[in-house]
Design an enzyme around this catalytic site. Structure first.
Site, short mmCIF file in Angstrom:
data_model
loop_
_atom_site.label_atom_id
_atom_site.label_comp_id
_atom_site.label_asym_id
_atom_site.label_seq_id
_atom_site.Cartn_x
_atom_site.Cartn_y
_atom_site.Cartn_z
N ASP A 11 0.81 -1.22 0.00
CA ASP A 11 0.00 0.00 0.00
C ASP A 11 0.84 1.27 0.00
O ASP A 11 0.50 2.25 0.66
CB ASP A 11 -0.96 0.02 1.20
CG ASP A 11 -1.82 -1.23 1.24
OD1 ASP A 11 -2.37 -1.57 0.19
OD2 ASP A 11 -1.92 -1.85 2.30
N LYS A 70 2.12 2.01 -5.41
CA LYS A 70 2.68 1.52 -6.68
C LYS A 70 1.77 1.81 -7.86
O LYS A 70 2.22 2.20 -8.92
CB LYS A 70 2.82 -0.01 -6.65
CG LYS A 70 3.88 -0.57 -5.81
CD LYS A 70 3.82 -2.09 -5.84
CE LYS A 70 2.55 -2.70 -5.28
NZ LYS A 70 2.28 -2.49 -3.89
N GLY A 71 0.45 1.60 -7.63
CA GLY A 71 -0.53 1.77 -8.70
C GLY A 71 -0.50 3.18 -9.23
O GLY A 71 -0.54 3.43 -10.43
N ASN A 121 -6.25 -9.80 -3.78
CA ASN A 121 -5.76 -9.28 -2.49
C ASN A 121 -5.18 -7.87 -2.64
O ASN A 121 -5.07 -7.13 -1.67
CB ASN A 121 -4.68 -10.21 -1.89
CG ASN A 121 -3.56 -10.54 -2.85
OD1 ASN A 121 -3.65 -10.29 -4.05
ND2 ASN A 121 -2.51 -11.12 -2.34
N GLY A 138 -4.77 -3.90 -3.68
CA GLY A 138 -5.65 -2.75 -3.75
C GLY A 138 -4.84 -1.56 -4.22
O GLY A 138 -4.06 -1.01 -3.45
N HIS A 139 -4.94 -1.22 -5.48
CA HIS A 139 -4.17 -0.11 -6.03
C HIS A 139 -5.11 1.06 -6.27
O HIS A 139 -6.01 0.97 -7.11
CB HIS A 139 -3.51 -0.51 -7.36
CG HIS A 139 -2.45 -1.55 -7.17
ND1 HIS A 139 -1.81 -2.16 -8.22
CD2 HIS A 139 -1.92 -2.08 -6.06
CE1 HIS A 139 -0.93 -3.02 -7.74
NE2 HIS A 139 -0.98 -3.00 -6.43
N THR A 140 -4.91 2.13 -5.51
CA THR A 140 -5.82 3.26 -5.67
C THR A 140 -5.22 4.29 -6.60
O THR A 140 -4.07 4.69 -6.45
CB THR A 140 -6.06 3.92 -4.29
OG1 THR A 140 -6.42 2.88 -3.38
CG2 THR A 140 -7.19 4.93 -4.35
N THR A 198 -6.00 -11.40 3.49
CA THR A 198 -7.11 -10.57 3.02
C THR A 198 -8.37 -11.41 2.82
O THR A 198 -9.41 -10.88 2.48
CB THR A 198 -6.75 -9.91 1.68
OG1 THR A 198 -6.48 -10.96 0.74
CG2 THR A 198 -5.54 -9.00 1.80
P1 IMP Z 1 -2.98 -12.66 1.39
O1 IMP Z 1 -2.20 -12.13 0.25
O2 IMP Z 1 -4.44 -12.40 1.30
O3 IMP Z 1 -2.69 -14.09 1.68
O4 IMP Z 1 -2.51 -11.85 2.69
C1 IMP Z 1 -1.26 -12.08 3.29
C2 IMP Z 1 -0.71 -10.83 3.94
O5 IMP Z 1 -0.41 -9.89 2.95
C3 IMP Z 1 -1.68 -10.13 4.89
O6 IMP Z 1 -0.96 -9.58 5.97
C4 IMP Z 1 -2.29 -9.04 4.04
O7 IMP Z 1 -2.76 -7.96 4.79
C5 IMP Z 1 -1.10 -8.67 3.19
N1 IMP Z 1 -1.45 -8.14 1.87
C6 IMP Z 1 -1.82 -8.83 0.79
N2 IMP Z 1 -2.01 -8.00 -0.25
C7 IMP Z 1 -1.73 -6.77 0.17
C8 IMP Z 1 -1.70 -5.49 -0.48
O8 IMP Z 1 -1.97 -5.34 -1.67
N3 IMP Z 1 -1.33 -4.46 0.31
C9 IMP Z 1 -0.98 -4.60 1.62
N4 IMP Z 1 -1.00 -5.76 2.24
C10 IMP Z 1 -1.37 -6.85 1.54
#
Ligand code: IMP
Length: 481
Positions: free
Chosen positions: A45, A48-49, A76, A78-80, A168
């Site tokens: 977060d 990057k996006g 998972n 989230g690029h704003t 997520t």
């Molecule tokens: P998963 O990718 O859903 O398995 O999540 C694993 C870990 O990565 C967790 O702590 C999430 O909060 C974190 N995570 C996954 N994708 C992002 C993202 O795009 N931004 C920030 N944290 C992320």
């Protein structure tokens, strides 16, 4: 003496600024011209996006076409991005998707959720007020699926082990595990006439695994993009929810090997947008808050089957938040920020997850952590976002080292170890962030901000590429000419 303190002394002791603007950034000798890859340099977060969106727009001012490639993660992310006064959160689509002339590729090593992807495509169309996407979208037929079954299994697993804690909930871990277990479902499987047979086998397996862990697959609730959670349902119900998305997505799914090969071996600008961040990579992050995909530039090599050699990408950049780090998860970083200031930052910079809306933890800038990630991730350039998060009355506190007992030590991705280290801080002169939103020339920044940028970049052994001073597209400072 601590090396970060040496750098601090050198940078802050100088009478004149020594940061120089970079020339020929898109044409460095020995590298593939017009190419950039961006990954998160901390815990995700970091914007990057926004960076890839801006660089794409910049290329499109000079060239008719840009290729945008994403190789890892899925729903998972989230690029704003902000366009005008509106905010768009992208999850599976690349950030170039709102731009005409851009071809955005969802690569082989992504794990895609078909229903959410269709919703996201509709959301983008609604956002831009058009019936068709401005960009051309291609989905690699080899990309794997991350389905409701994976989300349900992850949720049941989470109740049994710490493994899924902090995830997520988008089923990313189980979808990548399918690859290791040698039974992934791929996009192309969904496009075939006999698609239901494979999906049935998949459902049966996840039903039994979920039952083995004490759950009931058909009754598990799973999150959905832009709507209320839904239950996975019976085998037939699960199959029928896939029916519509598979038809809609068919127009985007194809074999991409030749497209990527031709593009890389030309001079058309290529923007590689990673998802997540180096500090979430399974090798470099703290368990259990790690994600299953490769968050480093190496992932580009494997997703493109060796066509794109990351060492030849002209600009390999990591993004960090300039004055703090934010994340969600259960990890406890030694540099956790004290609450009143953390709260202020959380509200000012809207530090809530783009995918889950969870409030993020806020840490001070932690040089042992960031320099470790910069080293293992092979970062050459840095983008520092949120340079406007600095308050004239609050010094910028930076962690410059850890001690373990009486010994000076570095960062290691091990919670037990991190629980025992004591952070050492220095305080740096702040600037008034509210006054820098419209500055576009580095040398117009307050001296305190300039010195700070130089200190952080030198500490991480990287070159500053871009700074952002606000959420809008134009609120950025390019460090190249
Ligand atoms: P998963 O990718 O859903 O398995 O999540 C694993 C870990 O990565 C967790 O702590 C999430 O909060 C974190 N995570 C996954 N994708 C992002 C993202 O795009 N931004 C920030 N944290 C992320």
């Amino acid at each position: 003496m601590n090396s970060f303190l040496d750098i601090h002394k050198r940078v802050y002791g100088k009478k004149t600024q020594t940061v120089k603007l970079i020339r020929h950034v898109w044409k460095p000798s020995g590298k593939r011209v017009n190419s950039i890859a961006v990954t998160g340099g901390a815990l995700g977060d970091e914007g990057k996006g926004r960076v890839t969106d801006e660089v794409t727009a910049e290329f499109l001012e000079k060239y008719p076409k840009v290729i945008h490639y994403r190789d890892n993660g899925g729903a998972n992310a989230g690029h704003t991005i902000e366009i005008g006064d509106k905010r768009l959160a992208l999850h599976q689509l690349g950030s170039g998707v709102t731009q005409k002339g851009c071809t955005t590729i969802l690569g082989k090593e992504m794990v895609l959720h078909p229903e959410d992807l269709v919703t996201e495509i509709l959301e983008v169309k609604h956002f831009i007020g058009r019936k068709t996407l401005p960009a051309t979208v291609y989905i690699d037929e080899m990309a794997c699926l991350a389905l409701d079954t994976h989300r349900a299994f992850e949720s049941v697993l989470k109740k049994r082990t710490s493994g899924g804690k902090g995830s997520t909930g988008r089923g990313i871990g189980p979808a990548y595990a399918d690859v290791l277990y040698r039974h992934p479902l791929r996009m192309r499987d969904l496009m075939k006439r006999d698609w239901k047979d494979k999906v049935r086998l998949h459902y049966g397996l996840y039903r039994d695994w979920t039952r083995g862990l004490g759950g009931n697959l058909s009754k598990e609730e799973v999150p959905r993009l832009g709507g209320k959670p839904v239950v996975v349902g019976s085998e037939e119900a699960f199959i029928s929810t896939l029916e519509k998305p598979r038809k809609i997505l068919a127009e985007y799914v194809c074999s991409l090997y030749d497209v990527v090969d031709r593009s890389w071996n030309s001079t058309v600008p290529m923007v590689f947008e990673k998802a997540q961040a180096l500090g979430l990579d399974k090798r470099w992050g703290v368990y259990p808050d790690i994600t299953a995909s490769d968050c480093s530039f190496d992932g580009i090599y494997s997703s493109t089957e060796g066509i794109v050699d990351p060492s030849r990408i002209a600009v390999k950049a990591g993004t960090i938040k300039a004055t703090y780090t934010s994340s969600v998860g259960s990890r406890k970083m030694p540099s956790q920020m004290d609450e009143p200031l953390a709260h202020r930052i959380r509200e000012d910079a809207y530090e809530y997850g783009a995918t889950t809306k969870r409030p993020r933890d806020i840490c001070y800038i932690d040089l042992p952590h960031l320099s470790y990630l910069s080293r293992v991730g092979g970062l050459e350039y840095i983008v520092m976002t949120h340079l406007d998060i600095s308050y004239p009355d609050v010094p910028v506190k930076v962690c410059v080292g850890y001690t373990y007992g009486n010994k000076k030590v570095g960062y290691r991705p091990d919670q037990e170890y991190l629980d025992h280290v004591t952070p050492e801080y220095i305080e740096l002169p702040p600037w008034d962030g509210s006054k820098i939103h419209d500055i576009s020339d580095f040398y117009d920044l307050p001296k305190e901000a300039r010195l700070y940028v130089q200190f952080i970049a030198e500490s991480l052994h990287v070159i500053p590429l871009m700074l952002t001073t606000g959420p809008k597209r134009h609120q950025s400072i390019k460090m190249y000419v």
